[in-house]
Design an enzyme around this catalytic site. Structure first.
Site, PDB file in Angstrom:
ATOM      1  N   ARG A 163       0.820  -1.216   0.000  1.00 44.72           N
ATOM      2  CA  ARG A 163       0.000   0.000   0.000  1.00 44.72           C
ATOM      3  C   ARG A 163       0.854   1.266   0.000  1.00 44.72           C
ATOM      4  O   ARG A 163       0.456   2.286  -0.570  1.00 44.72           O
ATOM      5  CB  ARG A 163      -0.944  -0.009   1.215  1.00 44.72           C
ATOM      6  CG  ARG A 163      -2.121  -0.960   1.018  1.00 44.72           C
ATOM      7  CD  ARG A 163      -3.009  -1.028   2.232  1.00 44.72           C
ATOM      8  NE  ARG A 163      -4.262  -1.707   1.909  1.00 44.72           N
ATOM      9  CZ  ARG A 163      -5.099  -2.186   2.810  1.00 44.72           C
ATOM     10  NH1 ARG A 163      -4.830  -2.059   4.108  1.00 44.72           N
ATOM     11  NH2 ARG A 163      -6.217  -2.785   2.445  1.00 44.72           N
ATOM     12  N   GLY A 182     -12.173  -4.174   1.194  1.00 41.10           N
ATOM     13  CA  GLY A 182     -13.547  -3.795   1.514  1.00 41.10           C
ATOM     14  C   GLY A 182     -14.118  -2.783   0.543  1.00 41.10           C
ATOM     15  O   GLY A 182     -15.285  -2.866   0.144  1.00 41.10           O
TER      16      GLY A 182
END
Length: 403
Positions: A37, A384
Site C-alpha cells: 500500500r 472492503g
C-alpha cells in the site's frame, strides 16, 4: 472528478497539499511485513513533491480506539515511505496538535511529512457529524489543497475521507483513478466469460457482492472458510469447520438464484482437514488429511481446498475473459494449507483474462507466496472498498471527490 494533473496544472508549488493515503500496512512489531500500500501511493506523493508542493500525508493504521496507541503508530510507515521516495519524510507525532502544526510549518517546497495515525483522534471515525467535521476543520487548517488517494478507506464516512474534501479544493490521486477505472471493467465493460473467485473466512462479508455479481458473472468459485456454510446448506457434514449457521438460508437462496440465472456456482469437491488449527508462528508440519468435501469428519475442520478442487478451479479459470478474485482458499500463511491459494493465483496467470486481485488477504497472499505482482492485470489496495463498489454501493470517499 478532478485529476491530479489538473490540480498540478493549476499550480501546487509552495502550497500545502494534504494527501489522504492508505498506509494501513501489516506490522510485526515495528517491521512492515507487506509494503504494497505504501508503494501504491508513492507515485502520487512523488508527483506532487516534484511539482513543488509541500506534501502532508495522512492515513489510518489498524483500529485504535480514538486515542494514541504505540502499537498502531505510523512511524514505521514514515521510514519506509522515505526509502521508497528516496528522500527524508518528516514525521509528526500527533494529528493536529503542536507536532503536526510545527512539522507542516517547517516543510519546504517539494518536501514531505507524514502525520501520526488519524484514528488516534476520536473525531476521525465519529458517527457524530459535528464531531467529525470539527476534526476535519482542524486538518483543513494544515493544508491548502486536498488529494484523495487512499482507496482502501473510501468506503468509510470518516473525517479525512468524507468531510475534509468539502473544505478544500480537491482532486483524486492516481491510485484512486486507477482503481475506479479497473472496477468499471468489472461492472460496465466486462469481457466474458466473467469468473469470480471468492474466499476468506466469513460468507457474511461477501453477501452483498455475491448478490450483485449473480447478475453479472458467468461463474462463481467459492473457497476458504466461507465455503463450509455453502456445503452445510447443501446438507453436507462440515465437522468443526468455520460455519455461519444463520447464513444457511441466504446461501440456499443464492444457490437457487445461480441455477435460475444459469450462473455456474462451484464449490470445493475435496478439502484438507485437521483436528487442530495450524501453528502460524513456528509453522510446524500440520500433516492434514484429505477428504471429499461431503465427507468431512465430525471432529475435524477444513483448512484448504484439495487437489481435485485445485484442478477444477484451474479449469474453470482457463477460458476466462475477466477474473475478479477476493479471499484466499485456505490458511495460506501455513505451507501445508497454501496450495489452494497458490493454485488460484497460478490459474489467473495461466489464463488470458483481465485479472483483478481484490485487495486484503488476496493481495497479501500474492506477495507472500512469491508471485510477480506485475503479472496480474491489477492488484487492488482496497479489499472492503472493492467489494462495496462491486455491490453497487455509493462510496463516501469517492462521492466527496466529485465536483
Amino acid at each position: 472528478m478532478k485529476t491530479i494533473e489538473e490540480l498540478i496544472e493549476a499550480g501546487v508549488a509552495g502550497k500545502r497539499v494534504f494527501v489522504r493515503a492508505d498506509l494501513n500496512v501489516p506490522l510485526d512489531g515495528e517491521t512492515i511485513t507487506d509494503d504494497g500500500r505504501i508503494r501504491a501511493v508513492a507515485p502520487t506523493i512523488a508527483k506532487l513533491a516534484e511539482a513543488g508542493a509541500k506534501v502532508v500525508v495522512a492515513s489510518h493504521l489498524g483500529r485504535p480506539k480514538g486515542a494514541p496507541d504505540p502499537q498502531f503508530s505510523l512511524a514505521p510507515a514514515a521510514k519506509r515511505l522515505g526509502e521508497i521516495l528516496g528522500k527524508d519524510v518528516a514525521f509528526a507525532t500527533d494529528t493536529v496538535g503542536d507536532s503536526a502544526v510545527a512539522t507542516v510549518a517547517a516543510l519546504g517546497d517539494g518536501e514531505v511529512a507524514l502525520l501520526e495515525n488519524l484514528r488516534f483522534n476520536a473525531g476521525e471515525t465519529s458517527k457524530d457529524d459535528a464531531e467529525r467535521r470539527a476534526f476535519a476543520e482542524q486538518l483543513a487548517a494544515l493544508a491548502d489543497l486536498y488529494v484523495g488517494d487512499g482507496f482502501g478507506a473510501v468506503h468509510r464516512k470518516h473525517a479525512s475521507v468524507f468531510d475534509l474534501p468539502g473544505l478544500l479544493p480537491h482532486a483524486a490521486g492516481d491510485l484512486i483513478a486507477t482503481e475506479v477505472g479497473v472496477l468499471k471493467k468489472l461492472t460496465d465493460e466486462v469481457r466474458r466469460p466473467y469468473v469470480v473467485v471468492l474466499g476468506g473466512a466469513k460468507v457474511s462479508d461477501k453477501l452483498g457482492v455475491i448478490d450483485n455479481l449473480l447478475k453479472k458473472a458467468d461463474r462463481i468459485l467459492i473457497g476458504g472458510g466461507m465455503a463450509y456454510t455453502f456445503l452445510k446448506a447443501k446438507g453436507h457434514e462440515v465437522g468443526i469447520s468455520l460455519l455461519q449457521a444463520d447464513q444457511i438460508p441466504v446461501c440456499l437462496e443464492y444457490l437457487a438464484e445461480a441455477e435460475k440465472r444459469g450462473v455456474e456456482f462451484v464449490l470445493p469437491v475435496d478439502v484438507l482437514v485437521s483436528a487442530e488449527f495450524p501453528d502460524l508462528k513456528g509453522k510446524t508440519p500440520a500433516n492434514p488429511d484429505l477428504v471429499a468435501a461431503d465427507a468431512i469428519p465430525a471432529d475435524k475442520e477444513g483448512l484448504d481446498i484439495g487437489p481435485k478442487t485445485r484442478e477444477l478451479y484451474a479449469a474453470k479459470l482457463a477460458d476466462a475473459g475477466t477474473v475478479f478474485w477476493n479471499g484466499p482458499m485456505g490458511v495460506f500463511e501455513h505451507p501445508d494449507y497454501a496450495n489452494g491459494t497458490k493454485a488460484v493465483a497460478q490459474g489467473l496467470l495461466d489464463s488470458d483474462a483481465f485479472t483483478v486481485v481484490g485487495g486484503g488477504d488476496s493481495a497479501a497472499a500474492v506477495r507472500i507466496l512469491g508471485f510477480d505482482e506485475n503479472a496480474f492485470g491489477h492488484i487492488s489496495t482496497g479489499g472492503g472498498a472493492s467489494l462495496e463498489y462491486l455491490e453497487g454501493k455509493t462510496l463516501p470517499g469517492l462521492a466527496a471527490l466529485e465536483d
